[in-house]
Motif scaffolding. Structure first.
Motif, mmCIF file in Angstrom:
data_model
loop_
_atom_site.group_PDB
_atom_site.id
_atom_site.type_symbol
_atom_site.label_atom_id
_atom_site.label_comp_id
_atom_site.label_asym_id
_atom_site.label_seq_id
_atom_site.Cartn_x
_atom_site.Cartn_y
_atom_site.Cartn_z
ATOM 1 N N UNK A 108 8.817 9.268 4.387
ATOM 2 C CA UNK A 108 9.356 9.433 3.035
ATOM 3 C C UNK A 108 8.509 8.666 2.022
ATOM 4 N N UNK A 109 8.056 7.468 2.405
ATOM 5 C CA UNK A 109 7.188 6.706 1.518
ATOM 6 C C UNK A 109 5.896 7.467 1.237
ATOM 7 N N UNK A 110 5.291 8.014 2.284
ATOM 8 C CA UNK A 110 4.056 8.761 2.110
ATOM 9 C C UNK A 110 4.236 9.972 1.227
ATOM 10 N N UNK A 111 5.364 10.658 1.406
ATOM 11 C CA UNK A 111 5.643 11.839 0.591
ATOM 12 C C UNK A 111 5.780 11.475 -0.880
ATOM 13 N N UNK A 112 6.486 10.390 -1.158
ATOM 14 C CA UNK A 112 6.698 9.995 -2.551
ATOM 15 C C UNK A 112 5.412 9.506 -3.202
ATOM 16 N N UNK A 113 4.598 8.778 -2.452
ATOM 17 C CA UNK A 113 3.323 8.329 -2.999
ATOM 18 C C UNK A 113 2.418 9.520 -3.298
ATOM 19 N N UNK A 114 2.404 10.509 -2.413
ATOM 20 C CA UNK A 114 1.569 11.694 -2.627
ATOM 21 C C UNK A 114 2.022 12.460 -3.860
ATOM 22 N N UNK A 115 3.329 12.607 -4.020
ATOM 23 C CA UNK A 115 3.837 13.322 -5.193
ATOM 24 C C UNK A 115 3.500 12.578 -6.480
ATOM 25 N N UNK A 116 3.367 11.262 -6.372
ATOM 26 C CA UNK A 116 3.016 10.455 -7.552
ATOM 27 C C UNK A 116 1.512 10.425 -7.793
ATOM 28 N N UNK A 117 0.737 11.111 -6.942
ATOM 29 C CA UNK A 117 -0.710 11.165 -7.110
ATOM 30 C C UNK A 117 -1.455 9.992 -6.530
ATOM 31 N N UNK A 118 -0.793 9.218 -5.667
ATOM 32 C CA UNK A 118 -1.455 8.072 -5.040
ATOM 33 C C UNK A 118 -2.145 8.546 -3.758
ATOM 34 N N UNK A 119 -3.465 8.387 -3.640
ATOM 35 C CA UNK A 119 -4.150 8.830 -2.417
ATOM 36 C C UNK A 119 -3.785 7.947 -1.220
ATOM 37 N N UNK A 189 1.217 0.094 -4.712
ATOM 38 C CA UNK A 189 1.891 1.293 -5.209
ATOM 39 C C UNK A 189 3.197 1.537 -4.466
ATOM 40 N N UNK A 190 3.210 1.194 -3.190
ATOM 41 C CA UNK A 190 4.434 1.338 -2.401
ATOM 42 C C UNK A 190 5.529 0.425 -2.945
ATOM 43 N N UNK A 191 5.129 -0.768 -3.329
ATOM 44 C CA UNK A 191 6.087 -1.708 -3.925
ATOM 45 C C UNK A 191 6.573 -1.197 -5.281
ATOM 46 N N UNK A 192 5.617 -0.793 -6.152
ATOM 47 C CA UNK A 192 5.959 -0.441 -7.527
ATOM 48 C C UNK A 192 6.668 0.901 -7.648
ATOM 49 N N UNK A 193 6.227 1.887 -6.854
ATOM 50 C CA UNK A 193 6.701 3.257 -7.057
ATOM 51 C C UNK A 193 7.816 3.674 -6.106
ATOM 52 N N UNK A 194 7.993 2.940 -4.995
ATOM 53 C CA UNK A 194 8.979 3.377 -4.002
ATOM 54 C C UNK A 194 10.026 2.293 -3.760
ATOM 55 N N UNK A 195 9.586 1.158 -3.198
ATOM 56 C CA UNK A 195 10.551 0.150 -2.784
ATOM 57 C C UNK A 195 11.232 -0.531 -3.967
ATOM 58 N N UNK A 196 10.493 -0.792 -5.028
ATOM 59 C CA UNK A 196 11.072 -1.473 -6.195
ATOM 60 C C UNK A 196 10.885 -0.649 -7.465
ATOM 61 N N UNK A 197 10.830 0.675 -7.317
ATOM 62 C CA UNK A 197 10.687 1.538 -8.486
ATOM 63 C C UNK A 197 11.878 1.354 -9.411
#
Length: 572
Positions: A108-119, A189-197
């Motif tokens: 799920x983390x990988x999916x959300x990062x990809x949708x946010x444009x994070x390689x 990015x995982x911290x900023x966009x997913x875990x603590x978005x």
């Protein structure tokens, strides 16, 4: 000490609290520990909670499951845990469960990062991960380990003093086993966009402004009296400050006069943008009978020249004046253009109107009124309504209204929330006060001038925030004393703000942001106005100009100013 998220987190039970204290004390601040991370995959096929997620920019991620008083697998193959001294049957193998939870949340983390444009190197595993089961109050018995439990991944009370060291070792060994490295930027990015978005479930600014619009009082009893008086007296002037509803009344009065006379009504003003707005209003809501024609002063004169066959002479005179310079061009419109209107009226080339409505009439020059009133088909009996605000006379002359007209005064600002209305009222010398029934609204924002790059940054960030809050660009406008062609404009040579192309056409849509001078935008309004390049020492930013500019904002105002925006008040 490790960074804990949330910072004030506590364990859900005694064993989790012990584990949290151990992790906080034994890991350094390069480790982030997320407490009780609940998740639901986007597909909705997996949900759960992980007691502790440990994240490190070089070592990856470790999921820790805490079992307080131990677990047991019986001879029948079922797993139980002790609660209050009694065994409670578990639905799943706890070691397998933490593995499945971690695999699901990683994907799920990988999916959300990809949708946010994070390689990411792997969408299913954006950072290397492993699992650990920690039992701070029990000891692992001798004997074979379950097949679902990796060697060294179960720690008990004997390992409490070395928990931090064990966590580092497990994460490092996992990297070596996988032959992978960790990208620190992905961890951030995982911290900023997913875990603590950031997540805020609250009304957007667009919704708040819509609600305020619903609360705004458009016509009150006193304004209604203006329209009702048409039945008895159809030659009068309405004077009122910004936001008192003059243009709304002028448009409605023109419709009622057209319906009453069944003839032709002229709605005229000085401002081209306002005339176009009025024309669209009459197209959208025409009177039941009769016709309303909306024209600005310049067009009236040009039409008159055309009807009298003097188009070439009009154009030639205008071109000569423009070639001689701005002062000569201004003199043409102030004095020469009205002569073409007079000649056309005297020659019978212009058909008279059955009623005349002049809006923003403070912009009309004093010597124009003889010709303007001559546009009436019935002489002194032609209905004549004049709407004006003396403090909006910003073209170098004072308002001069026909003296024989009865004057009706409007005193309350209806357009703005009370917080914004207080600013508008402070900028005028006319009697004006916020309407008590208006919504409270937000205080206008004053941004002191620092330098051009800072102003551009703040403007872009504020526009971007507005867009994120659901405010469409067509609800915003940038107003300034200078045109975009003038190097004095902060936006000179800049085609867009916050990714929105700039336009000078108020009717433009398609995600464009309007830029207009304060003088050209007179009589119009937008929900959000950015007043740019305001310098009280500049004649184009004098008190009256600031009054006009600020009053164009319906809901929110941002002023970028080189000095005090509001005038100092002195007590007599």
């Amino acid at each position: 000490m490790a960074q804990i998220f949330p910072a004030d987190a506590v364990g859900q039970n005694e064993s989790e609290q012990e584990a949290l204290d151990d992790l906080r004390q034994q890991l350094d601040d390069t480790f982030r520990v997320y407490v009780n991370t609940a998740f639901l995959t986007s597909a909705g096929d997996h949900e759960g909670e992980i007691d502790f997620l440990v994240l490190h920019p070089e070592l990856g991620m470790l999921a820790i499951e805490v079992k307080g008083h131990g677990v047991e697998r019986g001879a029948d193959g079922h797993w139980t845990r002790l609660e209050g001294g009694k065994p409670r049957r578990l639905k799943k193998d706890p070691f397998k469960q933490v593995f499945e939870h971690t695999r699901a949340i990683s994907a799920e983390m990988g999916s959300r990062l990809s949708r946010a444009g994070v390689p990411v190197a792997s969408r299913k595993n954006p950072v290397p991960w492993d699992t650990l089961v920690y039992c701070p109050f029990t000891e692992r018995p001798e004997g074979p380990r379950p097949l679902s439990l990796a060697e060294g991944h179960l720690l008990d009370r004997r390992h409490r003093a070395e928990l931090g060291e064990r966590v580092r070792a497990i994460m490092a060994a996992n990297l070596e086993r996988l032959g992978r490295t960790v990208a620190p930027t992905v961890v951030e990015q995982l911290h900023d966009r997913v875990l603590m978005a950031r997540f805020r479930l609250a009304p957007s600014l667009a919704a708040v402004m819509d609600r305020e619009a619903g609360q705004t009082v458009r016509l009150d009893e006193r304004q209604g009296m203006v329209l009702d008086s048409l039945a008895e007296n159809d030659r009068f002037a309405v004077v009122g400050g910004a936001g008192t509803g003059k243009t709304i009344l002028a448009l409605e009065a023109a419709r009622r006069l057209a319906a009453r006379t069944g003839g032709r009504v002229l709605y005229a003003c000085f401002n081209k943008m306002l005339a176009r707005h009025a024309a669209r209003s009459f197209e959208d809501a025409p009177p039941p009978t009769g016709e309303v024609r909306a024209r600005h002063f310049h067009a009236l004169c040009q039409d008159a020249a055309s009807r009298s066959g003097r188009t070439a002479a009009f154009q030639c005179a205008l071109e000569r004046a423009a070639a001689a310079g701005p002062e000569h061009e201004r003199d043409f419109w102030d004095n020469r253009a009205i002569e073409f209107l007079f000649e056309a009226i005297a020659g019978g080339h212009v058909a008279g109107f059955d009623a005349l409505v002049f809006d923003e009439a403070q912009d009309m020059r004093p010597h124009w009124w003889t010709e303007l009133e001559a546009l009436g088909a019935h002489g002194a009996d032609t209905p004549l309504l004049v709407f004006f605000d003396p403090d909006q006379a910003i073209f170098g002359h004072e308002a001069a209204i026909p003296p024989d007209l009865f004057r009706f005064r409007l005193l309350e600002n209806h357009r703005n929330p009370r917080a914004l209305a207080r600013w508008v009222c402070a900028l005028t010398e006319q009697p004006l006060q916020p309407h008590p029934g208006a919504p409270a609204g937000d205080e206008p924002q004053l941004h002191p001038w620092v330098d051009r790059p800072t102003t551009l940054r703040i403007l872009s960030e504020t526009v971007a925030e507005m867009r994120a809050e659901g405010v469409d660009p067509t609800r915003m406008a940038i107003l300034a004393p200078h045109t975009l062609r003038n190097p004095a404009s902060t936006l000179h040579g800049i085609p867009e703000v916050a990714g929105l192309p700039l336009t000078t056409d108020p009717a433009a849509g398609d995600g464009k942001l309007l830029y207009a001078t304060i003088t050209r935008f007179k009589g119009l309004e937008r929900d959000v106005v950015f007043l740019l390049d305001i310098d009280p020492e500049d004649p184009l930013c004098a008190r009256r100009h600031r009054y006009v500019g600020a009053s164009r904002a319906r809901r929110r105002l941002h002023a970028f100013c080189r000095g005090p925006f509001l005038p100092e008040r002195t007590d007599d």
